[in-house]
Design an enzyme around this catalytic site. Structure first.
Site, PDB file in Angstrom:
ATOM      1  N   ARG A   1       0.841  -1.212   0.000  1.00 38.91           N
ATOM      2  CA  ARG A   1       0.000   0.000   0.000  1.00 38.91           C
ATOM      3  C   ARG A   1       0.871   1.256   0.000  1.00 38.91           C
ATOM      4  O   ARG A   1       0.543   2.252  -0.644  1.00 38.91           O
ATOM      5  CB  ARG A   1      -0.965  -0.016   1.192  1.00 38.91           C
ATOM      6  CG  ARG A   1      -2.017   1.073   1.091  1.00 38.91           C
ATOM      7  CD  ARG A   1      -3.101   0.933   2.143  1.00 38.91           C
ATOM      8  NE  ARG A   1      -2.584   1.176   3.476  1.00 38.91           N
ATOM      9  CZ  ARG A   1      -3.305   1.027   4.599  1.00 38.91           C
ATOM     10  NH1 ARG A   1      -4.567   0.637   4.525  1.00 38.91           N
ATOM     11  NH2 ARG A   1      -2.770   1.264   5.779  1.00 38.91           N
TER      12      ARG A   1
ATOM     13  N   LYS B   1      -2.544   7.078   1.251  1.00 40.83           N
ATOM     14  CA  LYS B   1      -2.398   7.399   2.677  1.00 40.83           C
ATOM     15  C   LYS B   1      -1.444   8.587   2.801  1.00 40.83           C
ATOM     16  O   LYS B   1      -0.243   8.425   3.065  1.00 40.83           O
ATOM     17  CB  LYS B   1      -1.897   6.162   3.439  1.00 40.83           C
ATOM     18  CG  LYS B   1      -2.203   6.215   4.928  1.00 40.83           C
ATOM     19  CD  LYS B   1      -2.153   4.832   5.528  1.00 40.83           C
ATOM     20  CE  LYS B   1      -2.119   4.833   7.030  1.00 40.83           C
ATOM     21  NZ  LYS B   1      -3.249   5.498   7.675  1.00 40.83           N
TER      22      LYS B   1
ATOM     23  N   GLU C   1     -16.041   6.582   5.107  1.00 41.12           N
ATOM     24  CA  GLU C   1     -15.180   6.201   6.238  1.00 41.12           C
ATOM     25  C   GLU C   1     -15.032   7.399   7.160  1.00 41.12           C
ATOM     26  O   GLU C   1     -15.503   8.493   6.851  1.00 41.12           O
ATOM     27  CB  GLU C   1     -13.815   5.737   5.738  1.00 41.12           C
ATOM     28  CG  GLU C   1     -13.029   6.813   4.995  1.00 41.12           C
ATOM     29  CD  GLU C   1     -11.631   6.390   4.593  1.00 41.12           C
ATOM     30  OE1 GLU C   1     -11.057   5.503   5.243  1.00 41.12           O
ATOM     31  OE2 GLU C   1     -11.094   6.972   3.632  1.00 41.12           O
TER      32      GLU C   1
HETATM   33  N1  PLP Z   1      -9.112   4.878   6.732  1.00 39.49           N
HETATM   34  C1  PLP Z   1      -8.251   5.834   7.096  1.00 39.49           C
HETATM   35  C2  PLP Z   1      -8.502   7.207   6.628  1.00 39.49           C
HETATM   36  C3  PLP Z   1      -7.137   5.520   7.891  1.00 39.49           C
HETATM   37  O1  PLP Z   1      -6.273   6.482   8.250  1.00 39.49           O
HETATM   38  C4  PLP Z   1      -6.959   4.198   8.318  1.00 39.49           C
HETATM   39  C5  PLP Z   1      -5.810   3.842   9.134  1.00 39.49           C
HETATM   40  O2  PLP Z   1      -4.807   3.460   8.678  1.00 39.49           O
HETATM   41  C6  PLP Z   1      -7.876   3.233   7.895  1.00 39.49           C
HETATM   42  C7  PLP Z   1      -8.962   3.602   7.121  1.00 39.49           C
HETATM   43  C8  PLP Z   1      -7.715   1.798   8.274  1.00 39.49           C
HETATM   44  O3  PLP Z   1      -6.649   1.233   7.563  1.00 39.49           O
HETATM   45  P1  PLP Z   1      -5.860  -0.006   8.147  1.00 39.49           P
HETATM   46  O4  PLP Z   1      -6.856  -0.990   8.543  1.00 39.49           O
HETATM   47  O5  PLP Z   1      -5.022  -0.462   7.015  1.00 39.49           O
HETATM   48  O6  PLP Z   1      -5.065   0.483   9.288  1.00 39.49           O
HETATM   49  C1  COI Z   2      -3.685   3.626  11.573  1.00 42.01           C
HETATM   50  O1  COI Z   2      -4.700   3.072  11.992  1.00 42.01           O
HETATM   51  O2  COI Z   2      -2.604   3.047  11.449  1.00 42.01           O
HETATM   52  C2  COI Z   2      -3.700   5.004  11.182  1.00 42.01           C
HETATM   53  O3  COI Z   2      -2.930   5.359  10.346  1.00 42.01           O
HETATM   54  C3  COI Z   2      -4.554   5.920  11.888  1.00 42.01           C
HETATM   55  C4  COI Z   2      -3.723   7.111  12.284  1.00 42.01           C
HETATM   56  C5  COI Z   2      -4.072   8.255  11.436  1.00 42.01           C
HETATM   57  C6  COI Z   2      -3.726   7.351  13.740  1.00 42.01           C
END
Ligand code: PLP
Ligand code: COI
Length: 346
Positions: A88, A190, A224
């Site tokens: 990612r 991200k 989200e």
């Molecule tokens: N959506 C956003 C905007 C996020 O910052 C995160 C955190 O990383 C997620 C979703 C969830 O992603 P993940 O499950 O890969 O941590």
């Molecule tokens: C994560 O869940 O890893 C995120 O990146 C959320 C963060 C913005 C605190």
């Protein structure tokens, strides 16, 4: 008996510090110059010397990742879905036209840092949060519409507990259907700018409605929150928005959908509207999923100034069941049948 470093002793005696505020004393770092990545190093955590004209300061050429390493009873550590997070990060870098880190380089930086800071990995449910970050360092304030051809990649490590200060308290969300968290082209990247865009609406929603987070639903499309994905679940099914470029493709989301299918739930990935959401909450649990959030229950939605409970407003059994299935793998209490863990030993 081996002597534990002082910081570790502090962690096990007092509650964890606020998420993201305590750092291990080393970082991994690599630089991209003259068209290629240099060798990665583990260095003492220290301020970065950056030119004030660095591309990142002016044109926001930055992306990051977030994932965790867990300490197991067998004395080794496991990193959860390292290679998916690396992939990612590569997609984020590509979409920002930043130099794309080699997968092997970044994975090795993370593994070496975890090895270096092994003694700082707390016991479950706490963990070592890992934060690879890529920034454009080209010193050129004229490069507004040109990519940064120089970059620095670094990885921070931070022992963490709960992200949401309330622990298991169900969250309250504002359902916002008039503005987006991001844009079509960067929603699944991200990148820091998306968090900057979500900050204002989140702060004003907290102040005005006393909510924890905003659920971004531009034009009624339930997407989200600022830092987690959103799912609905009942005894039979798990439903969440279908993947498109408007939101972050959470790795926790993907893991929960896989585990839900394993457990016999019907997995539904489709777009749904705010009206459908409001119709579902008397009979469905709502949860936020993310590395930091894990699987956090949502107890209440605020829409058009009115509060509506999700079921009875309390955490529900299906979310508990799915969270347990995920954590059992992360903590080493269930077999890793999907090959999600990378073992790290000292
Ligand atoms: N959506 C956003 C905007 C996020 O910052 C995160 C955190 O990383 C997620 C979703 C969830 O992603 P993940 O499950 O890969 O941590
Ligand atoms: C994560 O869940 O890893 C995120 O990146 C959320 C963060 C913005 C605190």
């Amino acid at each position: 008996m081996a002597k534990l470093p002082p910081r570790f002793l502090i962690q096990i005696r007092i509650p964890m510090a606020q998420f993201g505020t305590v750092f291990c004393d080393h970082m991994a770092i690599a630089r991209f110059e003259n068209g290629s990545w240099g060798e990665a190093a583990i260095e003492p955590l220290a301020p970065l010397p950056l030119h004030p004209a660095a591309h990142v300061f002016h044109y926001a050429s930055t992306c990051f990742e977030g994932f965790k390493a867990y300490r197991w009873q067998d004395g080794k550590a496991r990193i959860f879905r390292l290679h998916d997070h690396v992939a990612r990060m590569q997609r984020s870098a590509k979409s920002l036209h930043l130099p794309v880190p080699d997968a092997d380089l970044l994975a090795a930086m993370v593994e070496n840092l975890v090895r270096e800071q092994f003694d700082d990995i707390p016991e479950p449910p706490s963990s070592l949060y890992l934060r690879p970050t890529l920034i454009g360092t080209l010193p050129n304030i004229g490069a507004a519409a040109a990519p940064s051809t120089e970059a620095t990649l670094f990885v921070l490590a931070s022992p963490v507990g709960d992200y949401f200060a309330g622990g298991a308290r169900p969250l309250k969300l504002l359902v916002a259907d008039t503005f987006a968290r991001s844009t079509e082209q960067l929603g699944s990247t991200k990148t820091g700018g998306n968090y900057a865009a979500a900050l204002g609406p989140t702060l004003s929603a907290k102040e005005k409605y006393g909510v924890d987070q905003v659920l971004f639903c531009p034009n009624g499309d339930v997407q989200e929150t600022g830092a987690a994905n959103f799912l609905l679940v009942n005894d039979d099914e798990v439903m969440t928005k279908a993947l498109d470029t408007s939101f972050l493709h959470g790795i926790t989301r993907a893991s929960i959908l896989t585990l839900a299918a394993d457990l016999g739930y019907k997995v539904i990935e489709r777009n749904f509207t705010v009206d459908e959401l409001l119709a579902a909450i008397p009979t469905h649990e709502a949860v936020l999923s993310g590395t930091a959030a894990c699987l956090a229950p949502v107890g209440c939605l605020v829409y058009k100034g009115e509060e509506r409970n999700v079921m009875d407003g309390q955490p529900g059994p299906n979310a508990d069941k799915l969270r347990k299935a995920l954590q059992d793998i992360q903590y080493g209490n269930a077999p890793d049948t999907h090959g999600w863990l990378t073992e790290v030993r000292t």
